[in-house]
Design a protein around this motif. Structure first.
Motif, PDB file in Angstrom:
ATOM      1  N   UNK A 138      -4.254  52.826  20.197  1.00 46.96           N
ATOM      2  CA  UNK A 138      -3.888  51.856  19.465  1.00 46.96           C
ATOM      3  C   UNK A 138      -4.409  50.463  19.525  1.00 46.96           C
ATOM      4  N   UNK A 139      -4.661  50.177  20.955  1.00 45.52           N
ATOM      5  CA  UNK A 139      -5.442  49.047  21.138  1.00 45.52           C
ATOM      6  C   UNK A 139      -6.780  48.922  20.728  1.00 45.52           C
ATOM      7  N   UNK A 140      -7.364  50.014  20.946  1.00 51.78           N
ATOM      8  CA  UNK A 140      -8.831  50.182  20.567  1.00 51.78           C
ATOM      9  C   UNK A 140      -8.907  50.055  19.042  1.00 51.78           C
ATOM     10  N   UNK A 141      -7.908  50.627  18.300  1.00 55.85           N
ATOM     11  CA  UNK A 141      -8.075  50.580  16.799  1.00 55.85           C
ATOM     12  C   UNK A 141      -7.854  49.050  16.400  1.00 55.85           C
ATOM     13  N   UNK A 142      -6.704  48.415  16.875  1.00 59.92           N
ATOM     14  CA  UNK A 142      -6.662  46.949  16.644  1.00 59.92           C
ATOM     15  C   UNK A 142      -7.786  46.034  17.075  1.00 59.92           C
ATOM     16  N   UNK A 143      -8.113  46.111  18.267  1.00 63.71           N
ATOM     17  CA  UNK A 143      -9.338  45.311  18.669  1.00 63.71           C
ATOM     18  C   UNK A 143     -10.554  45.579  17.803  1.00 63.71           C
ATOM     19  N   UNK A 144     -10.749  46.681  17.565  1.00 66.00           N
ATOM     20  CA  UNK A 144     -12.048  47.051  16.572  1.00 66.00           C
ATOM     21  C   UNK A 144     -11.777  46.494  15.266  1.00 66.00           C
ATOM     22  N   UNK A 145     -10.489  46.254  14.658  1.00 63.26           N
ATOM     23  CA  UNK A 145     -10.257  45.795  13.556  1.00 63.26           C
ATOM     24  C   UNK A 145     -10.612  44.361  13.475  1.00 63.26           C
ATOM     25  N   UNK A 146     -10.124  43.646  14.619  1.00 60.50           N
ATOM     26  CA  UNK A 146     -10.365  42.109  14.885  1.00 60.50           C
ATOM     27  C   UNK A 146     -11.570  41.698  15.198  1.00 60.50           C
ATOM     28  N   UNK A 147     -12.316  42.481  15.849  1.00 56.86           N
ATOM     29  CA  UNK A 147     -13.673  42.134  16.217  1.00 56.86           C
ATOM     30  C   UNK A 147     -14.649  42.378  15.005  1.00 56.86           C
ATOM     31  N   UNK A 148     -14.342  43.181  14.204  1.00 57.64           N
ATOM     32  CA  UNK A 148     -15.444  43.300  13.083  1.00 57.64           C
ATOM     33  C   UNK A 148     -15.058  42.511  11.758  1.00 57.64           C
ATOM     34  N   UNK A 149     -13.800  41.648  11.934  1.00 52.66           N
ATOM     35  CA  UNK A 149     -13.146  40.752  10.928  1.00 52.66           C
ATOM     36  C   UNK A 149     -14.220  39.578  11.137  1.00 52.66           C
ATOM     37  N   UNK A 150     -14.460  38.825   9.824  1.00 50.67           N
ATOM     38  CA  UNK A 150     -15.146  37.695   9.929  1.00 50.67           C
ATOM     39  C   UNK A 150     -14.125  36.611  10.454  1.00 50.67           C
ATOM     40  N   UNK A 151     -14.492  35.477  10.626  1.00 50.97           N
ATOM     41  CA  UNK A 151     -13.594  34.352  11.016  1.00 50.97           C
ATOM     42  C   UNK A 151     -12.363  34.110   9.652  1.00 50.97           C
TER      43      UNK A 151
END
Length: 398
Positions: A138-151
């Motif tokens: 769950x955390x890897x999915x969420x972190x990936x979502x945040x990391x690849x999102x622009x500001x």
């Protein structure tokens, strides 16, 4: 990985990583002394890891020991390591290493301990393994979502509550947070990109939009902020919003720091050195009797028998499907191709087989342990059943 040899090691040693792999076991001296003192006081000669797992778990529940949680964290090192290795390999993340995943999981030891119920007869290691794996995924999915999102995408998606918490975490004053929050609200109001708002690649606003947002902020500050609030230009506005996004990323998904990392400004000391000093342990009254341990061993045998019997009662096709799915890690599509049937048929048969096994285990739990199968109990049973299927159906001798 070298298996730990005795009770002392099981409850007082931790994994040492080297080049992102297991290197050796490292002993925490204070935990070792704590366990030796407990053995002496209790005059306990029983070398059963189940005894000592339950001892420290009961102690943790009673909050009578400063070391209980640390002993249980040491005990679950292997479960966490194998869950991290398997999940990181399956997830295929290049950004988070095995040791990263290990620390992500072990940091959630409280979730494991609070959710575990020893009266249901399931081993703590099995339960922890399932929770650790789920936590990492769950955390890897969420972190990936945040990391690849622009500001700008992140700022459009974050809630006001989370943004305020993020800014508070940075130590900003309430007055400063109010100005940042108003700037964010103006941004959300006027920045309406053509792309769907859920996209992770939203570009920055153009110059005209920046000026419009800054003007709107300057109008709103008169009524929404304290008197004397400064007027801003587009450059200041962009800087504020960038600060908001950075605070949100750090708050939602803080970086993983190794216990063996040096303390800031104290390069000679590690975080692991901050474990509390030995405290006087309280003797738990009427600690787990030998008869209870024997009963638990019998319960585990019965659980194996119940699930094996339930699998045998399935029709041959259902047996084949669950063995391919759990034993050989086939996907539903691969199973469909292998058995020359439709994928939706595989999905339906797999769900029905799981329900049959869960029903058999719940019925045994109610008849033997007198545990009413409510939603929480069924959830716990389902987690342990999934782990049992993965562990046993992959065994060629099953």
């Amino acid at each position: 990985m070298r298996p730990r040899q005795n009770i002392i090691e099981l409850f007082s040693t931790f994994i040492q990583f080297n080049a992102d792999r297991f290197s050796h076991w490292i002993t925490e001296p204070r935990l070792r002394r704590s366990l030796e003192n407990a053995i002496t006081r209790l005059e306990q000669t029983e070398n059963s890891e189940t005894f000592w797992m339950l001892y420290w778990y009961k102690s943790w529940q009673c909050e009578s020991s400063n070391f209980s949680k640390s002993h249980l964290t040491a005990y679950l090192q292997e479960s966490c390591y194998w869950a991290a290795e398997k999940t990181s390999n399956n997830f295929g993340s290049n950004q988070y290493t095995l040791s990263d995943c290990f620390q992500i999981a072990i940091a959630n030891i409280d979730t494991v301990l609070k959710g575990y119920n020893p009266t249901q007869g399931f081993p703590l290691k099995n339960y922890a393994s399932a929770i650790f794996s789920s936590t990492i995924r769950n955390l890897l999915r969420d972190r990936l979502e945040v990391n690849i999102s622009t500001t700008w995408s992140l700022l459009r998606r974050i809630s006001q509550k989370r943004l305020v918490e993020s800014l508070q975490q940075t130590g900003l004053s309430e007055e400063k947070i109010a100005t940042y929050l108003l700037a964010w609200k103006c941004f959300k109001t006027l920045y309406l990109p053509e792309q769907a708002t859920g996209t992770r690649k939203l570009p920055a606003p153009d110059q005209a939009t920046w000026e419009a947002i800054a003007n709107y902020y300057n109008q709103q500050r008169i009524t929404q902020l304290q008197p004397g609030a400064m007027e801003i230009n587009p450059e200041i506005l962009e800087k504020w919003l960038t600060t908001c996004a950075k605070a949100a990323r750090n708050y939602l998904y803080p970086p993983v720091v190794s216990l063996n990392a040096a303390k800031p400004g104290q390069e000679a000391d590690e975080f692991i050195d901050s474990l509390p000093e030995t405290a006087t342990e309280s003797l738990l009254t009427e600690i787990i009797a030998q008869e209870e341990l024997q009963n638990r061993a019998e319960q585990l045998k019965h659980i194996n028998a119940v699930l094996c019997g339930a699998i045998v009662k399935l029709d041959p096709e259902a047996q084949n499907i669950i063995k391919l799915y759990y034993g050989q890690n086939f996907t539903q599509q691969q199973i469909a191709q292998h058995l020359e049937i439709k994928q939706y048929t595989v999905s339906r048969r797999l769900t029905k087989a799981r329900e049959s096994l869960l029903l058999a285990l719940a019925q045994w739990s109610q008849d033997t342990l007198h545990i009413s199968p409510n939603s929480n109990v069924l959830k716990d049973i389902s987690i342990v059943m999934e782990e049992w299927l993965k562990d046993n159906l992959s065994n060629s001798n099953f």
